[in-house]
Design a protein around this motif. Structure first.
Motif, PDB file in Angstrom:
ATOM      1  N   GLY A 168       0.500  -1.170  -0.108  1.00 10.89           N
ATOM      2  CA  GLY A 168       0.022  -0.149  -0.092  1.00 10.89           C
ATOM      3  C   GLY A 168       0.884   1.279  -0.025  1.00 10.89           C
ATOM      4  N   THR A 169       0.102   2.363   0.392  1.00  4.98           N
ATOM      5  CA  THR A 169       0.654   3.604  -0.113  1.00  4.98           C
ATOM      6  C   THR A 169       0.435   4.595   1.447  1.00  4.98           C
ATOM      7  OG1 THR A 169      -1.258   4.635  -1.020  1.00  4.98           O
ATOM      8  CG2 THR A 169       0.560   3.447  -2.424  1.00  4.98           C
ATOM      9  N   GLY A 170       0.256   3.918   2.431  1.00  5.53           N
ATOM     10  CA  GLY A 170       0.176   4.762   3.650  1.00  5.53           C
ATOM     11  C   GLY A 170       1.835   5.137   4.189  1.00  5.53           C
ATOM     12  N   ALA A 189       6.623  -3.211  -4.609  1.00  7.62           N
ATOM     13  CA  ALA A 189       5.513  -2.600  -3.577  1.00  7.62           C
ATOM     14  C   ALA A 189       4.185  -2.805  -4.287  1.00  7.62           C
ATOM     15  CB  ALA A 189       5.729  -1.127  -3.990  1.00  7.62           C
ATOM     16  N   THR A 190       3.116  -3.034  -3.601  1.00 11.21           N
ATOM     17  CA  THR A 190       1.851  -3.361  -3.717  1.00 11.21           C
ATOM     18  C   THR A 190       0.891  -2.402  -3.728  1.00 11.21           C
ATOM     19  OG1 THR A 190       0.863  -4.371  -1.625  1.00 11.21           O
ATOM     20  CG2 THR A 190       2.149  -5.904  -3.225  1.00 11.21           C
ATOM     21  N   SER A 191      -0.193  -2.266  -4.472  1.00  8.68           N
ATOM     22  CA  SER A 191      -1.385  -1.204  -4.077  1.00  8.68           C
ATOM     23  C   SER A 191      -2.477  -1.716  -5.175  1.00  8.68           C
ATOM     24  CB  SER A 191      -0.834   0.181  -4.959  1.00  8.68           C
ATOM     25  OG  SER A 191      -1.814   1.118  -4.947  1.00  8.68           O
ATOM     26  N   SER A 192      -3.567  -1.060  -4.896  1.00 10.10           N
ATOM     27  CA  SER A 192      -4.887  -1.602  -5.705  1.00 10.10           C
ATOM     28  C   SER A 192      -5.132  -0.378  -6.694  1.00 10.10           C
ATOM     29  CB  SER A 192      -6.194  -1.568  -4.414  1.00 10.10           C
ATOM     30  OG  SER A 192      -6.395  -0.449  -4.097  1.00 10.10           O
ATOM     31  N   SER A 193      -4.288   0.606  -6.812  1.00 10.10           N
ATOM     32  CA  SER A 193      -4.815   1.612  -7.788  1.00 10.10           C
ATOM     33  C   SER A 193      -3.674   1.919  -8.452  1.00 10.10           C
ATOM     34  CB  SER A 193      -4.982   3.053  -6.902  1.00 10.10           C
ATOM     35  OG  SER A 193      -4.493   3.943  -7.784  1.00 10.10           O
ATOM     36  N   TYR A 211      -2.628  -5.484  -6.295  1.00 11.77           N
ATOM     37  CA  TYR A 211      -3.183  -6.695  -5.612  1.00 11.77           C
ATOM     38  C   TYR A 211      -4.503  -6.916  -5.760  1.00 11.77           C
ATOM     39  CZ  TYR A 211      -4.774  -3.336  -1.925  1.00 11.77           C
ATOM     40  OH  TYR A 211      -5.237  -2.277  -1.176  1.00 11.77           O
ATOM     41  N   ARG A 212      -5.292  -5.898  -6.358  1.00 10.85           N
ATOM     42  CA  ARG A 212      -6.662  -6.221  -6.619  1.00 10.85           C
ATOM     43  C   ARG A 212      -6.953  -6.803  -7.870  1.00 10.85           C
ATOM     44  NH1 ARG A 212     -10.873  -3.543  -4.387  1.00 10.85           N
ATOM     45  NH2 ARG A 212      -9.302  -1.619  -3.801  1.00 10.85           N
ATOM     46  N   GLU A 213      -6.024  -6.752  -8.782  1.00  9.77           N
ATOM     47  CA  GLU A 213      -5.798  -7.625 -10.237  1.00  9.77           C
ATOM     48  C   GLU A 213      -5.231  -8.547  -9.977  1.00  9.77           C
ATOM     49  OE1 GLU A 213      -4.009  -4.916 -13.004  1.00  9.77           O
ATOM     50  OE2 GLU A 213      -5.605  -3.386 -13.202  1.00  9.77           O
ATOM     51  N   THR A 214      -4.329  -9.017  -9.017  1.00 14.58           N
ATOM     52  CA  THR A 214      -3.827 -10.007  -8.753  1.00 14.58           C
ATOM     53  C   THR A 214      -3.743 -10.486  -7.145  1.00 14.58           C
ATOM     54  OG1 THR A 214      -2.038  -9.350 -10.556  1.00 14.58           O
ATOM     55  CG2 THR A 214      -1.451 -11.304  -9.200  1.00 14.58           C
ATOM     56  N   PRO A 215      -4.797 -11.175  -6.817  1.00 11.08           N
ATOM     57  CA  PRO A 215      -5.149 -11.484  -5.482  1.00 11.08           C
ATOM     58  C   PRO A 215      -4.150 -12.436  -4.861  1.00 11.08           C
ATOM     59  CG  PRO A 215      -7.036 -11.708  -6.858  1.00 11.08           C
ATOM     60  CD  PRO A 215      -6.012 -11.399  -7.842  1.00 11.08           C
ATOM     61  N   GLU A 216      -3.487 -13.180  -5.821  1.00  9.31           N
ATOM     62  CA  GLU A 216      -2.555 -14.251  -5.507  1.00  9.31           C
ATOM     63  C   GLU A 216      -1.233 -13.630  -5.678  1.00  9.31           C
ATOM     64  OE1 GLU A 216      -3.148 -18.037  -7.168  1.00  9.31           O
ATOM     65  OE2 GLU A 216      -4.670 -18.546  -5.646  1.00  9.31           O
ATOM     66  N   TRP A 217      -0.961 -12.366  -4.893  1.00  6.96           N
ATOM     67  CA  TRP A 217       0.185 -11.464  -5.255  1.00  6.96           C
ATOM     68  C   TRP A 217       1.577 -12.068  -4.681  1.00  6.96           C
ATOM     69  CZ3 TRP A 217       2.180  -9.643  -0.696  1.00  6.96           C
ATOM     70  CH2 TRP A 217       1.206  -9.651   0.397  1.00  6.96           C
ATOM     71  N   GLY A 218       1.219 -12.839  -3.707  1.00  9.95           N
ATOM     72  CA  GLY A 218       2.458 -13.572  -2.980  1.00  9.95           C
ATOM     73  C   GLY A 218       3.366 -14.322  -3.948  1.00  9.95           C
ATOM     74  N   LYS A 219       2.433 -15.050  -4.941  1.00  8.82           N
ATOM     75  CA  LYS A 219       2.991 -16.246  -5.768  1.00  8.82           C
ATOM     76  C   LYS A 219       3.742 -15.314  -6.990  1.00  8.82           C
ATOM     77  CE  LYS A 219       0.204 -19.405  -7.310  1.00  8.82           C
ATOM     78  NZ  LYS A 219      -0.854 -20.321  -7.956  1.00  8.82           N
ATOM     79  N   LEU A 220       3.128 -14.129  -7.305  1.00  6.07           N
ATOM     80  CA  LEU A 220       3.758 -13.041  -8.402  1.00  6.07           C
ATOM     81  C   LEU A 220       5.154 -12.678  -7.978  1.00  6.07           C
ATOM     82  CD1 LEU A 220       3.973 -11.831 -10.897  1.00  6.07           C
ATOM     83  CD2 LEU A 220       2.384  -9.997 -10.206  1.00  6.07           C
ATOM     84  N   ALA A 221       5.103 -12.211  -6.486  1.00  4.65           N
ATOM     85  CA  ALA A 221       6.398 -11.737  -6.000  1.00  4.65           C
ATOM     86  C   ALA A 221       7.282 -12.770  -5.950  1.00  4.65           C
ATOM     87  CB  ALA A 221       5.955 -11.367  -4.449  1.00  4.65           C
ATOM     88  N   ARG A 222       7.021 -14.074  -5.922  1.00  5.16           N
ATOM     89  CA  ARG A 222       7.962 -15.213  -5.828  1.00  5.16           C
ATOM     90  C   ARG A 222       8.684 -15.424  -7.408  1.00  5.16           C
ATOM     91  NH1 ARG A 222       9.875 -18.973  -2.660  1.00  5.16           N
ATOM     92  NH2 ARG A 222       9.158 -19.084  -0.529  1.00  5.16           N
ATOM     93  N   VAL A 223       7.713 -15.267  -8.173  1.00  6.20           N
ATOM     94  CA  VAL A 223       8.237 -14.939  -9.680  1.00  6.20           C
ATOM     95  C   VAL A 223       9.226 -13.875  -9.870  1.00  6.20           C
ATOM     96  CG1 VAL A 223       7.286 -14.809 -12.102  1.00  6.20           C
ATOM     97  CG2 VAL A 223       6.096 -16.236 -10.626  1.00  6.20           C
ATOM     98  N   LEU A 224       9.017 -12.698  -9.575  1.00  7.32           N
ATOM     99  CA  LEU A 224       9.631 -11.740  -9.472  1.00  7.32           C
ATOM    100  C   LEU A 224      11.088 -11.888  -8.965  1.00  7.32           C
ATOM    101  CD1 LEU A 224       6.833  -8.948  -9.023  1.00  7.32           C
ATOM    102  CD2 LEU A 224       8.233  -9.485 -11.151  1.00  7.32           C
TER     103      LEU A 224
END
Length: 338
Positions: A168-170, A189-193, A211-224
């Motif tokens: 997020g962006t807090g 960094a993740t965000s919904s916007s 993370y709104r478009e990719t709910p399983e963002w943890g899996k994508l982070a591993r790919v990255l």
């Protein structure tokens, strides 16, 4: 002097602007004219009565403020009128490991905070504001910045070549991004916007995930990370995002567990995976006065600046809380008092 007080646990309806006596510094104390404060999610919890029986009323809320010393009590050395300072979140936590005694006096929670024109502090509990920052910027440091510093630098011991994932962006997340980049780390960094994602890139994020478009963002982070996983997750979502954080983390990595923004978990946490991969779940609650001094030194040396979203006037304090509650902000929400 003028102050905002919570009269009860009715939320913003219980927040009232009042006239109270201006305090006088006693032995070992300084009087600070508060020029600006910044809001944290914890302040929203306080306004909503989220600390239960530990929360006393009436209470002056908000933990993070910056201003100028307006009076010095007997026996104080090292400070004089006119010095620019910020107050420590925990007034009794000088240094070393945390304890119940050290964490007992938390501004804007167990003791009055800084949403007022003047406040008395123990002289040991104020730290010089970085000279290159405005009061509104300096007011962002005691809680949000120090929490990020504790997660990334103190507990995480991030070094060049590490990968840090922020959510997020807090305020905490943006500070974590900035501190991780100062340490030479790669940041995901993740965000919904998508609009906020573009701003994250300008702050130095190396990779971004919606993370709104990719709910399983943890899996994508591993790919990255080529399948290895990230070294540290700065977890501000809480149980609602914990599973994806665990999934994104490398064997032996650390989750700096800070916030509760994402609400309830939708499924059981992947605790067996944490065990099998020897991952560490580290709670992070701000830091000590010594930590605050170290962080301010690093901020000064690197001329780092907080990301301010918007600054409200003192009379607009309820609107500032509402703006933060909406989630529309990017960075910190401040209130000018002086």
């Amino acid at each position: 002097m003028k102050a905002w007080q919570l009269q009860d646990a009715s939320g913003l309806d219980g927040l009232r602007k009042v006239e109270i006596d201006r305090p006088t510094p006693g032995r070992g104390e300084v009087l600070v004219r508060i020029n600006a404060v910044s809001l944290n999610y914890r302040d929203l919890i306080t306004v909503r009565g989220g600390y239960g029986s530990r929360q006393k009323f009436p209470l002056i809320p908000v933990s993070d403020g910056a201003g100028v010393i307006a009076g010095v009590g007997p026996g104080v050395r090292g400070w004089k009128e006119g010095d620019r300072v910020i107050g420590s979140f925990f007034e009794n936590w000088h240094g070393g490991e945390a304890s119940a005694e050290k964490m007992a006096a938390a501004l804007g929670g167990s003791v009055d905070g800084v949403l007022c024109e003047y406040r008395v502090f123990p002289a040991h509990a104020v730290v010089a504001s970085p000279a290159h920052l405005s009061d509104a910027e300096a007011a962002c440091l005691p809680c949000a910045a120090l929490t990020a510093w504790s997660a990334v630098v103190k507990c995480g011991q991030v070094k060049p070549g590490d990968t840090v994932l922020t959510q997020g962006t807090g305020g905490v997340s943006l500070f974590a991004l900035q501190f991780a980049k100062l340490a030479g780390a790669r940041v995901i960094a993740t965000s919904s916007s998508d609009a906020k994602i573009e701003r994250l890139k300008t702050l130095g994020a190396d990779e971004t995930i919606n993370y709104r478009e990719t709910p399983e963002w943890g899996k994508l982070a591993r790919v990255l990370t080529g399948g290895r996983g990230v070294d540290i997750v700065v977890e501000v979502g809480g149980v609602g995002t914990l599973n994806e954080s665990i999934r994104s983390l490398r064997i032996g990595g650390m989750i700096g567990f800070i916030g509760v923004l994402a609400g309830e978990a939708r499924q059981e946490p992947r605790l067996p995976l944490m065990v099998m991969q020897q991952q560490r779940l580290q709670g992070v609650t701000v830091g000590s006065i010594d930590d605050l001094k170290s962080m301010c030194g690093a901020i000064m040396q690197n001329q780092l600046k907080p990301m301010l979203d918007r600054t409200f006037s003192f009379d607009e304090a309820p609107e500032a809380f509402r703006h933060m509650s909406s989630g529309a902000h990017f960075g910190k929400v401040a209130i000018a008092i002086g």
